[in-house]
Design a protein around this motif. Structure first.
Motif, PDB file in Angstrom:
ATOM      1  N   TYR A 137       0.846  -1.194   0.000  1.00  0.00           N
ATOM      2  CA  TYR A 137       0.000   0.000   0.000  1.00  0.00           C
ATOM      3  C   TYR A 137       0.881   1.245   0.000  1.00  0.00           C
ATOM      4  CZ  TYR A 137      -3.270   3.625   1.445  1.00  0.00           C
ATOM      5  OH  TYR A 137      -4.020   4.775   1.504  1.00  0.00           O
ATOM      6  N   SER A 138       0.585   2.141  -0.924  1.00  0.00           N
ATOM      7  CA  SER A 138       1.362   3.383  -1.040  1.00  0.00           C
ATOM      8  C   SER A 138       0.575   4.534  -0.430  1.00  0.00           C
ATOM      9  CB  SER A 138       1.667   3.685  -2.505  1.00  0.00           C
ATOM     10  OG  SER A 138       2.236   4.969  -2.629  1.00  0.00           O
ATOM     11  N   PRO A 139       1.041   5.116   0.688  1.00  0.00           N
ATOM     12  CA  PRO A 139       0.335   6.267   1.276  1.00  0.00           C
ATOM     13  C   PRO A 139       0.304   7.459   0.339  1.00  0.00           C
ATOM     14  CG  PRO A 139       1.905   5.311   2.829  1.00  0.00           C
ATOM     15  CD  PRO A 139       2.193   4.701   1.509  1.00  0.00           C
ATOM     16  N   SER A 140       1.360   7.681  -0.420  1.00  0.00           N
ATOM     17  CA  SER A 140       1.399   8.844  -1.313  1.00  0.00           C
ATOM     18  C   SER A 140       0.380   8.718  -2.437  1.00  0.00           C
ATOM     19  CB  SER A 140       2.808   9.013  -1.903  1.00  0.00           C
ATOM     20  OG  SER A 140       3.760   9.198  -0.865  1.00  0.00           O
ATOM     21  N   ALA A 141       0.309   7.532  -3.040  1.00  0.00           N
ATOM     22  CA  ALA A 141      -0.632   7.323  -4.139  1.00  0.00           C
ATOM     23  C   ALA A 141      -2.035   7.006  -3.639  1.00  0.00           C
ATOM     24  CB  ALA A 141      -0.142   6.189  -5.044  1.00  0.00           C
ATOM     25  N   GLY A 142      -2.138   6.577  -2.362  1.00  0.00           N
ATOM     26  CA  GLY A 142      -3.440   6.210  -1.817  1.00  0.00           C
ATOM     27  C   GLY A 142      -4.047   5.011  -2.505  1.00  0.00           C
ATOM     28  N   ASP A 143      -3.205   4.080  -2.906  1.00  0.00           N
ATOM     29  CA  ASP A 143      -3.686   2.912  -3.635  1.00  0.00           C
ATOM     30  C   ASP A 143      -2.900   1.682  -3.192  1.00  0.00           C
ATOM     31  OD1 ASP A 143      -5.101   1.359  -5.349  1.00  0.00           O
ATOM     32  OD2 ASP A 143      -4.248   2.178  -7.211  1.00  0.00           O
ATOM     33  N   THR A 144      -3.496   0.521  -3.459  1.00  0.00           N
ATOM     34  CA  THR A 144      -2.866  -0.753  -3.127  1.00  0.00           C
ATOM     35  C   THR A 144      -2.293  -1.354  -4.397  1.00  0.00           C
ATOM     36  OG1 THR A 144      -4.473  -1.061  -1.364  1.00  0.00           O
ATOM     37  CG2 THR A 144      -3.217  -2.984  -2.009  1.00  0.00           C
ATOM     38  N   TYR A 145      -1.142  -2.025  -4.255  1.00  0.00           N
ATOM     39  CA  TYR A 145      -0.456  -2.597  -5.411  1.00  0.00           C
ATOM     40  C   TYR A 145      -0.037  -4.022  -5.107  1.00  0.00           C
ATOM     41  CZ  TYR A 145       0.023   2.247  -7.020  1.00  0.00           C
ATOM     42  OH  TYR A 145      -0.220   3.527  -7.414  1.00  0.00           O
ATOM     43  N   TYR A 146       0.026  -4.821  -6.177  1.00  0.00           N
ATOM     44  CA  TYR A 146       0.766  -6.063  -6.093  1.00  0.00           C
ATOM     45  C   TYR A 146       2.214  -5.703  -6.397  1.00  0.00           C
ATOM     46  CZ  TYR A 146      -3.479  -8.895  -6.059  1.00  0.00           C
ATOM     47  OH  TYR A 146      -4.664  -9.480  -5.731  1.00  0.00           O
ATOM     48  N   ALA A 147       3.106  -6.152  -5.547  1.00  0.00           N
ATOM     49  CA  ALA A 147       4.524  -5.804  -5.717  1.00  0.00           C
ATOM     50  C   ALA A 147       5.362  -7.061  -5.806  1.00  0.00           C
ATOM     51  CB  ALA A 147       4.997  -4.934  -4.558  1.00  0.00           C
ATOM     52  N   SER A 148       6.447  -6.965  -6.534  1.00  0.00           N
ATOM     53  CA  SER A 148       7.409  -8.063  -6.636  1.00  0.00           C
ATOM     54  C   SER A 148       8.818  -7.489  -6.521  1.00  0.00           C
ATOM     55  CB  SER A 148       7.256  -8.797  -7.972  1.00  0.00           C
ATOM     56  OG  SER A 148       8.237  -9.812  -8.090  1.00  0.00           O
ATOM     57  N   LEU A 149       9.635  -8.101  -5.700  1.00  0.00           N
ATOM     58  CA  LEU A 149      11.033  -7.722  -5.536  1.00  0.00           C
ATOM     59  C   LEU A 149      11.885  -8.817  -6.158  1.00  0.00           C
ATOM     60  CD1 LEU A 149      13.329  -5.999  -4.404  1.00  0.00           C
ATOM     61  CD2 LEU A 149      13.095  -7.273  -2.259  1.00  0.00           C
ATOM     62  N   ILE A 150      12.682  -8.419  -7.172  1.00  0.00           N
ATOM     63  CA  ILE A 150      13.563  -9.375  -7.868  1.00  0.00           C
ATOM     64  C   ILE A 150      15.011  -8.981  -7.567  1.00  0.00           C
ATOM     65  CG2 ILE A 150      14.200 -10.387 -10.075  1.00  0.00           C
ATOM     66  CD1 ILE A 150      11.480  -9.553 -11.161  1.00  0.00           C
ATOM     67  N   ASN A 151      15.753  -9.880  -6.963  1.00  0.00           N
ATOM     68  CA  ASN A 151      17.174  -9.688  -6.710  1.00  0.00           C
ATOM     69  C   ASN A 151      17.973 -10.439  -7.766  1.00  0.00           C
ATOM     70  OD1 ASN A 151      16.772  -8.098  -4.498  1.00  0.00           O
ATOM     71  ND2 ASN A 151      17.125  -9.724  -2.994  1.00  0.00           N
ATOM     72  N   VAL A 152      18.810  -9.707  -8.470  1.00  0.00           N
ATOM     73  CA  VAL A 152      19.650 -10.308  -9.506  1.00  0.00           C
ATOM     74  C   VAL A 152      21.101 -10.172  -9.057  1.00  0.00           C
ATOM     75  CG1 VAL A 152      20.303 -10.300 -11.930  1.00  0.00           C
ATOM     76  CG2 VAL A 152      17.969  -9.655 -11.259  1.00  0.00           C
ATOM     77  N   GLU A 153      21.734 -11.287  -8.710  1.00  0.00           N
ATOM     78  CA  GLU A 153      23.122 -11.291  -8.252  1.00  0.00           C
ATOM     79  C   GLU A 153      24.014 -11.849  -9.359  1.00  0.00           C
ATOM     80  OE1 GLU A 153      23.766 -13.064  -4.431  1.00  0.00           O
ATOM     81  OE2 GLU A 153      21.758 -12.516  -3.724  1.00  0.00           O
ATOM     82  N   ARG A 154      24.984 -11.011  -9.768  1.00  0.00           N
ATOM     83  CA  ARG A 154      25.976 -11.450 -10.750  1.00  0.00           C
ATOM     84  C   ARG A 154      27.342 -10.950 -10.267  1.00  0.00           C
ATOM     85  NH1 ARG A 154      21.748 -10.001 -14.542  1.00  0.00           N
ATOM     86  NH2 ARG A 154      21.013 -11.874 -15.614  1.00  0.00           N
ATOM     87  N   GLY A 155      28.079 -11.874  -9.752  1.00  0.00           N
ATOM     88  CA  GLY A 155      29.366 -11.527  -9.177  1.00  0.00           C
ATOM     89  C   GLY A 155      29.187 -10.666  -7.943  1.00  0.00           C
ATOM     90  N   ASN A 156      29.832  -9.501  -7.946  1.00  0.00           N
ATOM     91  CA  ASN A 156      29.705  -8.583  -6.819  1.00  0.00           C
ATOM     92  C   ASN A 156      28.603  -7.546  -7.023  1.00  0.00           C
ATOM     93  OD1 ASN A 156      31.862  -9.797  -5.494  1.00  0.00           O
ATOM     94  ND2 ASN A 156      33.373  -8.534  -6.603  1.00  0.00           N
ATOM     95  N   THR A 157      27.825  -7.724  -8.080  1.00  0.00           N
ATOM     96  CA  THR A 157      26.777  -6.741  -8.408  1.00  0.00           C
ATOM     97  C   THR A 157      25.415  -7.282  -7.966  1.00  0.00           C
ATOM     98  OG1 THR A 157      28.043  -5.992 -10.321  1.00  0.00           O
ATOM     99  CG2 THR A 157      25.691  -5.406 -10.249  1.00  0.00           C
ATOM    100  N   LEU A 158      24.645  -6.420  -7.272  1.00  0.00           N
ATOM    101  CA  LEU A 158      23.291  -6.773  -6.849  1.00  0.00           C
ATOM    102  C   LEU A 158      22.326  -5.745  -7.431  1.00  0.00           C
ATOM    103  CD1 LEU A 158      21.178  -8.342  -5.206  1.00  0.00           C
ATOM    104  CD2 LEU A 158      21.702  -6.837  -3.257  1.00  0.00           C
TER     105      LEU A 158
END
Length: 436
Positions: A137-158
């Motif tokens: 839920y975003s207080p600024s937008a006043g709306d609910t969202y489906y959210a997804s967090l994708i972590n991509v690890e390649r070597g020392n980069t995230l």
């Protein structure tokens, strides 16, 4: 009384059915909304799985690829590379304060709630790529969202990719669906109320009619009993001052009126027993021609005294026996013949006839035809009602208006039918049909 009962029954019927309808609608609506959320969330998860598979096959994240995903699916995407927002985000949010605030809220939510540590164990891993889906839920937008967090690890980069899908479309669809269900429920309540009003009115109609008949019966019985009682009381008072010869006349009047009262009470008890389904009927095999002959012999002297010709017509061939109560059928014949004798003037004629169709074997038919005063059309509808007497016969004190009502009840108890019609020669024809 009946108006209040009508209203209460309507409220009870309409209230209970409407409550059930509304409860069932709410349950269905709740299940439908839950399924809609689940379906949309699974669809979102499938899209994220497809995006994650594409990331696994590609070593770079291009702005064209991100733009295409946003355009095709209506997503908002935020990319953070080693804690630094991706240039794509700066280009997308430039001049769009709402979108910039939304993406800022999503970053704060991830940092404050430790999203990576809490959600990733429930996500899926693709050789260095992890993702997790949740509701945000975003207080600024006043709306609910489906959210997804994708972590991509390649070597020392995230690299972290945050994908947001607004639920405003789903909420609008649910709101529309709720309004539609509310209108349907309102229509159903109105329809059920109208149906309940007419249904309970039909349900109470026999009770109202029965109540009215009871009131009419009590009023008519009181009126009929008042006359002989008044005569008895007046005669008994006159006996106190009358001589012996006058007293004898008063005593005769008292006995006569007492017999009339006794006859009236017997008739009333007979009708009362028929009204509570305790009408005594003792069926056995009976020869109807014998009953008709006995009735003819009983009334022949009376007709002779009044100079009325009485005829009897019976089938020439033997007929089968009728399964009926002989005493009750004899009572019906007596009532019909007594009425015919009472309302037929001197010099007239009466016919008692029994017919039986041996080929069709449908019913026995007994008719009593007279050349009396006849019955008006408006009186025929009520001729079998209790205490009803046609205008022409009101002066006949021997009749209380119960005879034909008793005859009707007896014939109905035998599952038969009694009708009346005009005699072309003048007078009336009463027909009794008894089933085989």
């Amino acid at each position: 009384m009946f108006r209040k009962a009508h209203l209460l029954f309507t409220l009870l019927c309409a209230g209970s059915t409407s409550a059930i309808t509304i409860i069932m609608s709410l349950l269905y609506l709740g299940v439908a909304e839950s399924n809609l959320y689940d379906t949309q969330f699974r669809s979102f998860e499938n899209d994220i799985s497809t995006i994650t598979a594409s990331l696994e096959q590609s070593n770079t994240i291009s702005m064209q690829w991100l733009s295409r995903i946003e355009a095709q699916n209506g997503y908002h995407i935020l990319v953070v590379d080693n804690g630094t927002p991706f240039l794509y985000n700066e280009l997308q949010t430039s001049g769009n304060a709402c979108l910039q605030a939304l993406l800022t809220d999503s970053l704060k939510a991830h940092e404050d709630l430790s999203v990576t540590e809490e959600l990733m164990p429930r996500g899926t891993s693709y050789s260095g790529i992890q993702h997790a889906e949740y509701e945000f839920y975003s207080p600024s937008a006043g709306d609910t969202y489906y959210a997804s967090l994708i972590n991509v690890e390649r070597g020392n980069t995230l690299s972290q990719i945050i994908i947001l899908r607004s639920l405003s479309t789903i909420h609008a669809s649910i709101l529309h669906q709720r309004i539609l269900f509310m209108l349907i429920d309102l229509t159903a309540v109105l329809a059920l109320s109208a149906f309940s009003w007419f249904f309970t009115d039909r349900l109470l109609k026999p009770l109202r009619e029965n109540h009215e008949k009871q009131m009419q019966f009590v009023a008519a019985a009181s009126h009929e009993l008042r006359t002989p009682l008044s005569v008895i009381l007046a005669s008994s008072e006159c006996c106190e001052t009358a001589d012996r010869e006058e007293q004898t006349g008063f005593f005769q009047t008292i006995r006569k009126e007492g017999r009339r009262m006794n006859h009236l009470i017997d008739d009333m008890l007979t009708l009362a027993r028929s009204g509570v389904n305790r009408f005594p009927i003792e069926r056995r095999a009976v020869e109807l021609d014998t009953l008709c002959l006995n009735a003819y012999e009983a009334f022949e002297p009376i007709c002779h005294q009044k100079e009325i010709d009485l005829f009897l017509t019976l089938p020439e061939a033997p007929i089968s026996r009728c399964n009926c109560d002989p005493d009750r059928i004899t009572q019906v014949l007596s009532i019909l013949l007594h009425n015919a004798v009472s309302y037929t003037p001197n010099g007239g004629w009466i016919e008692l006839a029994l017919t039986y169709c041996k080929e069709r074997r449908t019913s026995y038919e007994i008719t009593v035809t007279d050349t009396g005063v006849g019955i008006l059309e408006e009186d025929k509808v009520h001729i079998f009602d209790r205490f009803y007497r046609a205008e022409k016969s009101r002066s006949t004190k021997e009749h209380f208006g119960l005879g034909l009502a008793i005859a009707y009840e007896i014939v109905s108890a035998h599952h038969g039918k009694i009708t009346v019609q005009d005699n072309p020669a003048g007078g009336s024809i009463f027909t009794v049909r008894l089933p085989l």
